[in-house]
Design an enzyme around this catalytic site. Structure first.
Site, PDB file in Angstrom:
ATOM      1  N   HIS A 111      59.916   1.851 -15.993  1.00  0.00           N
ATOM      2  CA  HIS A 111      61.048   2.728 -16.276  1.00  0.00           C
ATOM      3  C   HIS A 111      61.454   3.459 -14.988  1.00  0.00           C
ATOM      4  O   HIS A 111      60.624   3.648 -14.081  1.00  0.00           O
ATOM      5  CB  HIS A 111      60.666   3.765 -17.334  1.00  0.00           C
ATOM      6  CG  HIS A 111      60.530   3.170 -18.706  1.00  0.00           C
ATOM      7  ND1 HIS A 111      60.341   3.938 -19.831  1.00  0.00           N
ATOM      8  CD2 HIS A 111      60.546   1.874 -19.119  1.00  0.00           C
ATOM      9  CE1 HIS A 111      60.260   3.144 -20.891  1.00  0.00           C
ATOM     10  NE2 HIS A 111      60.377   1.887 -20.486  1.00  0.00           N
TER      11      HIS A 111
ATOM     12  N   GLU B  91      61.869   6.523 -14.243  1.00  0.00           N
ATOM     13  CA  GLU B  91      61.062   7.702 -13.898  1.00  0.00           C
ATOM     14  C   GLU B  91      59.744   7.298 -13.235  1.00  0.00           C
ATOM     15  O   GLU B  91      59.324   7.895 -12.245  1.00  0.00           O
ATOM     16  CB  GLU B  91      60.724   8.516 -15.160  1.00  0.00           C
ATOM     17  CG  GLU B  91      61.915   9.050 -15.919  1.00  0.00           C
ATOM     18  CD  GLU B  91      62.345   8.128 -17.046  1.00  0.00           C
ATOM     19  OE1 GLU B  91      62.457   6.899 -16.833  1.00  0.00           O
ATOM     20  OE2 GLU B  91      62.585   8.634 -18.157  1.00  0.00           O
TER      21      GLU B  91
ATOM     22  N   CYS C 231      61.070   8.841 -22.249  1.00  0.00           N
ATOM     23  CA  CYS C 231      60.285   8.401 -23.399  1.00  0.00           C
ATOM     24  C   CYS C 231      58.906   9.058 -23.332  1.00  0.00           C
ATOM     25  O   CYS C 231      58.610   9.806 -22.391  1.00  0.00           O
ATOM     26  CB  CYS C 231      60.149   6.885 -23.381  1.00  0.00           C
ATOM     27  SG  CYS C 231      59.086   6.281 -22.056  1.00  0.00           S
TER      28      CYS C 231
ATOM     29  N   CYS D 176      56.976   8.219 -20.056  1.00  0.00           N
ATOM     30  CA  CYS D 176      57.506   8.903 -18.868  1.00  0.00           C
ATOM     31  C   CYS D 176      57.276  10.411 -18.935  1.00  0.00           C
ATOM     32  O   CYS D 176      56.969  11.032 -17.920  1.00  0.00           O
ATOM     33  CB  CYS D 176      58.977   8.580 -18.691  1.00  0.00           C
ATOM     34  SG  CYS D 176      59.232   6.838 -18.273  1.00  0.00           S
TER      35      CYS D 176
HETATM   36 ZN    ZN Z   1      60.258   5.907 -20.056  1.00  0.00          ZN
END
Ligand code: ZN
Length: 155
Positions: free
Chosen positions: A57, A59, A87, A90
């Protein structure tokens, strides 16, 4: 360091630029930048499909680069700008990295872990608290996602 609203917009525009890079690669368009002392020290965008890695992801990519650059895993002097609400994974990484402040573009009602589905960053028992600001360039951050899914459905 306290930033003016226009500065926050500027950094979120850079996160959006990352999201656009993801879009071009057919990845869900999410982007992030990490800022220290008024400068962008790392950037990341979602590359889950391309790398076949569910942890890739925006992040996480940005956190890894920032830690490498600074030679520490502690990012408490840093701010993160991310186009979509993080999410659970993260949000966990943001706590682990001790990110100082988090600026979020738009909400993720389906998977957001900073207020939408759950709010990991407001759990008092965790000993690190992240200062969170929502809604920076909300329209732009949400439009790019909507466009992406609209296009996906057409295929
Ligand atoms: Zn994430």
């Amino acid at each position: 360091m306290i930033y003016e609203k226009s500065t926050q917009h500027w950094f979120m525009t850079e996160a959006l630029r990352e999201a656009k890079k993801a879009y071009k690669k057919d990845e869900c368009p999410i982007g992030a930048v990490i800022v220290k002392d008024g400068e962008i020290i790392s950037r990341g965008h979602n590359e889950k499909e391309l790398k076949n890695d569910p942890t890739n992801h925006a992040e996480i990519v940005a956190i890894k680069k920032a830690c490498k650059k600074l030679g520490t895993w502690r990012l408490n002097e840093c701010d993160m700008y991310v186009t979509l609400e993080p999410c659970a994974m993260c949000a966990g990484a943001i706590i682990q990295a001790r990110v100082g402040r988090l600026f979020i573009g738009t909400f993720d009602p389906k998977a957001g872990a900073v207020g939408s589905v759950i709010d990991l960053l407001s759990v008092d028992s965790f000993n690190h608290r992240v200062e969170v600001t929502y809604g920076i360039l909300k329209e732009e951050c949400s439009t790019i996602l909507k466009d992406f899914f609209k296009e996906l459905r057409k295929r």
